[in-house]
Scaffold this active site. Structure first.
Site, PDB file in Angstrom:
ATOM      1  N   ARG A  40       0.846  -1.202   0.000  1.00  0.00           N
ATOM      2  CA  ARG A  40       0.000   0.000   0.000  1.00  0.00           C
ATOM      3  C   ARG A  40       0.881   1.252   0.000  1.00  0.00           C
ATOM      4  NH1 ARG A  40      -2.582   4.128   0.794  1.00  0.00           N
ATOM      5  NH2 ARG A  40      -4.421   4.434   2.098  1.00  0.00           N
ATOM      6  N   TYR A  42     -22.981   6.831  -0.574  1.00  0.00           N
ATOM      7  CA  TYR A  42     -21.687   7.526  -0.603  1.00  0.00           C
ATOM      8  C   TYR A  42     -21.702   8.681  -1.603  1.00  0.00           C
ATOM      9  CZ  TYR A  42     -19.762   3.911   2.377  1.00  0.00           C
ATOM     10  OH  TYR A  42     -19.523   3.093   3.445  1.00  0.00           O
TER      11      TYR A  42
HETATM   12  O1  CP3 Z   1     -10.223  -8.231   0.727  1.00  0.00           O
HETATM   13  C1  CP3 Z   1     -11.113  -7.503   0.229  1.00  0.00           C
HETATM   14  O2  CP3 Z   1     -12.303  -7.635   0.559  1.00  0.00           O
HETATM   15  C2  CP3 Z   1     -10.605  -6.524  -0.762  1.00  0.00           C
HETATM   16  C3  CP3 Z   1     -11.462  -5.652  -1.524  1.00  0.00           C
HETATM   17  C4  CP3 Z   1     -12.446  -4.674  -0.863  1.00  0.00           C
HETATM   18  C5  CP3 Z   1     -12.124  -3.421  -0.278  1.00  0.00           C
HETATM   19  N1  CP3 Z   1     -13.287  -2.769  -0.009  1.00  0.00           N
HETATM   20  C6  CP3 Z   1     -10.777  -2.888  -0.036  1.00  0.00           C
HETATM   21  C7  CP3 Z   1     -10.577  -1.728   0.858  1.00  0.00           C
HETATM   22  C8  CP3 Z   1     -13.834  -4.803  -0.847  1.00  0.00           C
HETATM   23  C9  CP3 Z   1     -14.692  -5.985  -1.282  1.00  0.00           C
HETATM   24  C10 CP3 Z   1     -14.355  -3.580  -0.319  1.00  0.00           C
HETATM   25  C11 CP3 Z   1     -15.795  -3.310  -0.201  1.00  0.00           C
HETATM   26  C12 CP3 Z   1     -16.265  -2.045   0.347  1.00  0.00           C
HETATM   27  N2  CP3 Z   1     -15.677  -0.807   0.248  1.00  0.00           N
HETATM   28  C13 CP3 Z   1     -17.504  -1.877   1.004  1.00  0.00           C
HETATM   29  C14 CP3 Z   1     -18.538  -2.966   1.226  1.00  0.00           C
HETATM   30  C15 CP3 Z   1     -18.185  -3.901   2.309  1.00  0.00           C
HETATM   31  C16 CP3 Z   1     -18.142  -3.318   3.688  1.00  0.00           C
HETATM   32  O3  CP3 Z   1     -17.049  -3.398   4.288  1.00  0.00           O
HETATM   33  O4  CP3 Z   1     -19.152  -2.828   4.168  1.00  0.00           O
HETATM   34  C17 CP3 Z   1     -17.623  -0.518   1.369  1.00  0.00           C
HETATM   35  C18 CP3 Z   1     -18.766   0.119   2.120  1.00  0.00           C
HETATM   36  C19 CP3 Z   1     -16.457   0.149   0.870  1.00  0.00           C
HETATM   37  C20 CP3 Z   1     -16.143   1.606   0.946  1.00  0.00           C
HETATM   38  C21 CP3 Z   1     -14.906   1.859   1.701  1.00  0.00           C
HETATM   39  N3  CP3 Z   1     -13.634   1.573   1.244  1.00  0.00           N
HETATM   40  C22 CP3 Z   1     -14.794   2.435   2.991  1.00  0.00           C
HETATM   41  C23 CP3 Z   1     -15.958   2.899   3.849  1.00  0.00           C
HETATM   42  C24 CP3 Z   1     -13.427   2.490   3.294  1.00  0.00           C
HETATM   43  C25 CP3 Z   1     -12.812   3.126   4.514  1.00  0.00           C
HETATM   44  C26 CP3 Z   1     -12.878   2.268   5.698  1.00  0.00           C
HETATM   45  C27 CP3 Z   1     -11.619   1.491   5.850  1.00  0.00           C
HETATM   46  O5  CP3 Z   1     -11.686   0.299   6.150  1.00  0.00           O
HETATM   47  O6  CP3 Z   1     -10.554   2.101   5.677  1.00  0.00           O
HETATM   48  C28 CP3 Z   1     -12.731   1.894   2.211  1.00  0.00           C
HETATM   49  C29 CP3 Z   1     -11.262   1.690   2.098  1.00  0.00           C
HETATM   50  C30 CP3 Z   1     -10.762   0.315   1.805  1.00  0.00           C
HETATM   51  N4  CP3 Z   1     -11.310  -0.559   0.902  1.00  0.00           N
HETATM   52  C31 CP3 Z   1      -9.617  -0.302   2.377  1.00  0.00           C
HETATM   53  C32 CP3 Z   1      -9.493  -1.566   1.790  1.00  0.00           C
HETATM   54  C33 CP3 Z   1      -8.403  -2.567   2.044  1.00  0.00           C
HETATM   55  C34 CP3 Z   1      -8.667   0.373   3.385  1.00  0.00           C
HETATM   56  C35 CP3 Z   1      -7.948   1.484   2.717  1.00  0.00           C
HETATM   57  C36 CP3 Z   1      -6.479   1.605   3.038  1.00  0.00           C
HETATM   58  O7  CP3 Z   1      -5.708   0.666   2.780  1.00  0.00           O
HETATM   59  O8  CP3 Z   1      -6.110   2.672   3.493  1.00  0.00           O
END
Ligand code: CP3
Length: 351
Positions: free
Chosen positions: A45, A158
């Site tokens: 990352r 969102y």
């Molecule tokens: O292993 C996996 O599942 C990888 C792929 C994946 C991610 N996000 C990577 C991610 C998937 C399937 C998602 C789905 C997702 N993203 C959802 C639906 C599932 C759920 O958790 O409710 C939603 C609502 C999102 C939107 C989203 N993306 C948010 C609200 C955030 C911030 C919260 C957080 O955990 O940081 C993200 C960021 C995100 N998406 C990260 C990852 C690995 C973290 C970002 C980072 O590395 O800084």
């Protein structure tokens, strides 16, 4: 016997479970299995720069998708991407800020919908499909590749709210005050989702999951209009093109409405959230779809006998029917990787 459109997929345990066929052992994968709880993820990352740059870099996105597979040998790899690449590809800028989550310039007026560009979604998301093609070549033979998208309602929360909100108020108020223009947004997102999932399957995804994280905040009438109906449309459009494609729905927080959701959308599998009673789900949902879930992600943080007993309870309750072991929501960053290893071992040791 029905076989997948992809050769060899009929032998994969996860695909077999989704088709309701007998399995040799309970398949397991975890939502958010690639992510910040893994030191190797944090390293990649940092190399990528921003989170979206990671999502749009096929080489690095392939690498982070494979990291949990190397460590734990899950039955499925979920494509590394995010549900918010859809608004990004439609032309609404998305940024992920450290400690803040996603930030979008909110859409607040109906006129702004005309600026969204459905026509270029697939072209702009080409790096994501390239990641899928790479994974198709690099994944172990028994591992299923899952593609995904956010459900229209959840993505709309969102786009309209501009960030994660506890009550989804901005999107709900638009839906209540101006249902006709809100429906336009839902219809546009339904089309974009069909295009995006179709392109993932064409690139090699063997199953897809539709994440409806905020389904549970809707009253019944709006649940039917904005969660159930669009999901049904997406499933039907995909099946018209790929008749045997397994589709998993995750209508988080839907409670008893999950029965109509499973029946009417005709999804193959249903993701159960943490709050769903296993016995209730077994009795009411397992006859309709393969169940997937639903260990509390915080039990994996806590670990120990509490985690093991809860996992065994889930395995005992769902073991008689089609079932995929998973969590009730995504794995959280403070999860010790050793606890995940222990969980996988426990599920593997149970027939
Ligand atoms: O292993 C996996 O599942 C990888 C792929 C994946 C991610 N996000 C990577 C991610 C998937 C399937 C998602 C789905 C997702 N993203 C959802 C639906 C599932 C759920 O958790 O409710 C939603 C609502 C999102 C939107 C989203 N993306 C948010 C609200 C955030 C911030 C919260 C957080 O955990 O940081 C993200 C960021 C995100 N998406 C990260 C990852 C690995 C973290 C970002 C980072 O590395 O800084």
């Amino acid at each position: 016997m029905p076989v997948s459109h992809e050769t060899g997929a009929k032998d994969k345990q996860l695909i077999r479970a989704l088709r309701g066929e007998p399995v040799d052992r309970t398949p397991i994968w975890l939502m958010r299995q690639a992510g910040r709880y893994l030191p190797e993820y944090k390293k990649t990352r940092a190399e990528a720069g921003s989170f979206l740059e990671l999502c749009y870099n096929p080489e690095l996105a392939e690498e982070v998708t494979l990291q949990p597979i190397r460590r734990y040998g899950f039955d499925a790899a979920i494509l590394f991407s995010d549900i918010l690449v859809i608004p990004d590809a439609l032309g609404q800028a998305v940024a992920f800020r450290e400690g803040e989550g996603p930030v979008l310039d909110p859409i607040t007026r109906a006129e702004q919908l005309d600026e969204l560009d459905l026509g270029s979604v697939v072209e702009r998301l080409e790096p994501v499909y390239e990641t899928v093609r790479r994974l198709k070549r690099s994944l172990p033979a028994g591992t299923t590749l899952i593609g995904f998208a956010g459900a229209p309602w959840t993505v709309a929360t969102y786009m309209v709210g501009g960030r994660t909100s506890p009550d989804q108020a901005a999107a709900k108020l638009w839906a209540y005050r101006a249902p006709e223009s809100f429906q336009k947004l839902i219809d546009l997102l339904t089309e974009a989702t069909i295009l995006h999932l179709t392109a993932q399957v064409e690139a090699g995804a063997e199953a897809v999951q539709i994440f409806d994280t905020w389904a549970g905040s809707l009253p019944e009438a709006q649940f039917r209009a904005y969660t159930l109906a669009p999901t049904r449309k997406i499933v039907h459009a995909l099946r018209a093109r790929f008749p045997n494609l397994p589709v998993i729905g995750f209508p988080r927080g839907s409670g008893a409405l999950a029965i109509d959701y499973a029946r009417e959308t005709e999804i193959s599998g249903i993701g159960l959230d943490t709050g769903m009673s296993p016995a209730w789900a077994r009795d009411n949902l397992q006859p309709l779809a393969c169940l997937q879930g639903n260990l509390d992600p915080l039990l994996v943080v806590a670990g120990g006998e509490m985690m093991r007993e809860a996992a065994r309870h889930i395995l005992r309750t769902f073991g008689g029917g089609p079932f995929i072991f998973n969590l009730g929501h995504g794995i959280v960053p403070q999860t010790p990787p050793d606890h995940v290893a222990e969980l996988v071992e426990l599920v593997r040791a149970t027939k």
